[in-house]
Design a protein around this motif. Structure first.
Motif, mmCIF file in Angstrom:
data_model
loop_
_atom_site.group_PDB
_atom_site.id
_atom_site.type_symbol
_atom_site.label_atom_id
_atom_site.label_comp_id
_atom_site.label_asym_id
_atom_site.label_seq_id
_atom_site.Cartn_x
_atom_site.Cartn_y
_atom_site.Cartn_z
ATOM 1 N N MET A 1 0.848 -1.175 0.000
ATOM 2 C CA MET A 1 0.000 0.000 0.000
ATOM 3 C C MET A 1 0.890 1.233 0.000
ATOM 4 N N ASN A 2 0.609 2.096 -0.902
ATOM 5 C CA ASN A 2 1.315 3.364 -0.932
ATOM 6 C C ASN A 2 0.387 4.478 -1.392
ATOM 7 N N ASN A 3 -0.914 4.193 -1.406
ATOM 8 C CA ASN A 3 -1.867 5.179 -1.886
ATOM 9 C C ASN A 3 -3.108 5.293 -1.005
ATOM 10 N N GLY A 4 -3.116 4.666 0.138
ATOM 11 C CA GLY A 4 -4.260 4.743 1.040
ATOM 12 C C GLY A 4 -5.200 3.560 0.939
ATOM 13 N N ILE A 5 -4.966 2.675 -0.048
ATOM 14 C CA ILE A 5 -5.814 1.502 -0.233
ATOM 15 C C ILE A 5 -4.964 0.262 0.009
ATOM 16 N N ASN A 6 -5.384 -0.550 0.950
ATOM 17 C CA ASN A 6 -4.704 -1.822 1.187
ATOM 18 C C ASN A 6 -5.290 -2.847 0.228
ATOM 19 N N ASN A 7 -4.433 -3.458 -0.592
ATOM 20 C CA ASN A 7 -4.955 -4.390 -1.585
ATOM 21 C C ASN A 7 -5.358 -5.720 -0.942
ATOM 22 N N TYR A 8 -5.979 -6.539 -1.746
ATOM 23 C CA TYR A 8 -6.538 -7.802 -1.278
ATOM 24 C C TYR A 8 -5.475 -8.702 -0.653
ATOM 25 N N PHE A 22 -7.371 5.434 6.523
ATOM 26 C CA PHE A 22 -7.725 6.841 6.704
ATOM 27 C C PHE A 22 -6.614 7.615 7.402
ATOM 28 N N GLU A 23 -5.864 6.956 8.245
ATOM 29 C CA GLU A 23 -4.735 7.613 8.917
ATOM 30 C C GLU A 23 -3.681 8.030 7.887
ATOM 31 N N PHE A 24 -3.403 7.137 6.938
ATOM 32 C CA PHE A 24 -2.465 7.456 5.864
ATOM 33 C C PHE A 24 -2.985 8.646 5.056
ATOM 34 N N LEU A 25 -4.283 8.657 4.761
ATOM 35 C CA LEU A 25 -4.860 9.753 3.974
ATOM 36 C C LEU A 25 -4.804 11.081 4.723
ATOM 37 N N MET A 26 -4.913 11.049 6.038
ATOM 38 C CA MET A 26 -4.792 12.282 6.815
ATOM 39 C C MET A 26 -3.386 12.845 6.715
ATOM 40 N N ASN A 27 -2.393 11.949 6.687
ATOM 41 C CA ASN A 27 -1.000 12.380 6.596
ATOM 42 C C ASN A 27 -0.557 12.674 5.168
ATOM 43 N N HIS A 28 -1.290 12.151 4.194
ATOM 44 C CA HIS A 28 -0.966 12.348 2.780
ATOM 45 C C HIS A 28 -2.237 12.722 2.015
ATOM 46 N N PRO A 29 -2.744 13.928 2.212
ATOM 47 C CA PRO A 29 -4.016 14.314 1.589
ATOM 48 C C PRO A 29 -3.981 14.321 0.060
ATOM 49 N N GLU A 30 -2.797 14.285 -0.520
ATOM 50 C CA GLU A 30 -2.708 14.256 -1.978
ATOM 51 C C GLU A 30 -3.279 12.961 -2.557
ATOM 52 N N ILE A 32 -6.136 11.520 -1.395
ATOM 53 C CA ILE A 32 -7.580 11.468 -1.189
ATOM 54 C C ILE A 32 -8.315 11.447 -2.519
ATOM 55 N N SER A 33 -7.909 12.284 -3.449
ATOM 56 C CA SER A 33 -8.578 12.305 -4.753
ATOM 57 C C SER A 33 -8.341 11.003 -5.520
ATOM 58 N N TYR A 34 -7.164 10.386 -5.340
ATOM 59 C CA TYR A 34 -6.892 9.094 -5.984
ATOM 60 C C TYR A 34 -7.873 8.033 -5.485
ATOM 61 N N VAL A 35 -8.063 7.969 -4.169
ATOM 62 C CA VAL A 35 -8.964 6.973 -3.589
ATOM 63 C C VAL A 35 -10.392 7.244 -4.046
ATOM 64 N N TRP A 36 -10.786 8.509 -4.101
ATOM 65 C CA TRP A 36 -12.138 8.838 -4.562
ATOM 66 C C TRP A 36 -12.321 8.426 -6.027
ATOM 67 N N GLU A 37 -11.337 8.692 -6.850
ATOM 68 C CA GLU A 37 -11.397 8.313 -8.267
ATOM 69 C C GLU A 37 -11.536 6.794 -8.408
ATOM 70 N N LYS A 38 -10.798 6.069 -7.598
ATOM 71 C CA LYS A 38 -10.900 4.604 -7.611
ATOM 72 C C LYS A 38 -12.301 4.182 -7.179
ATOM 73 N N TYR A 39 -12.849 4.843 -6.187
ATOM 74 C CA TYR A 39 -14.203 4.541 -5.712
ATOM 75 C C TYR A 39 -15.230 4.773 -6.822
ATOM 76 N N VAL A 40 -15.063 5.828 -7.567
ATOM 77 C CA VAL A 40 -16.027 6.183 -8.614
ATOM 78 C C VAL A 40 -15.892 5.271 -9.839
ATOM 79 N N THR A 41 -14.679 4.851 -10.167
ATOM 80 C CA THR A 41 -14.461 4.126 -11.421
ATOM 81 C C THR A 41 -14.377 2.608 -11.279
#
Length: 77
Positions: A1-8, A22-30, A32-41
């Protein structure tokens, strides 16, 4: 994991890892948009997140708090 998402595979090796760190995302807010994009797509990821939201109140709170600006933009359309 290096983007806020722990893989399977990471979650299989360590069942205590969250789907979204979420702790990683708080420390690396850049990321957040990547995770949201993954959620949407990515429908598989979205289904896993939605299932987690329904089952875990703490996860739901953190998800809504972290992605509030994206959710609000979607509602205003």
């Amino acid at each position: 994991m290096n983007n806020g998402i722990n893989n399977y595979l990471e979650r299989i090796k360590n069942p205590n890892l969250p789907l979204i760190d979420f702790e990683f995302l708080m420390n690396h807010p850049e990321f957040i948009s990547y995770v949201w994009e993954k959620y949407v797509t990515d429908m598989t990821f979205k289904n896993m997140v939605n299932e987690k939201i329904m089952l875990d109140v703490n996860f739901k709170y953190k998800f809504l708090n972290t992605f509030k600006s994206f959710i609000d933009k979607g509602k205003s359309r």
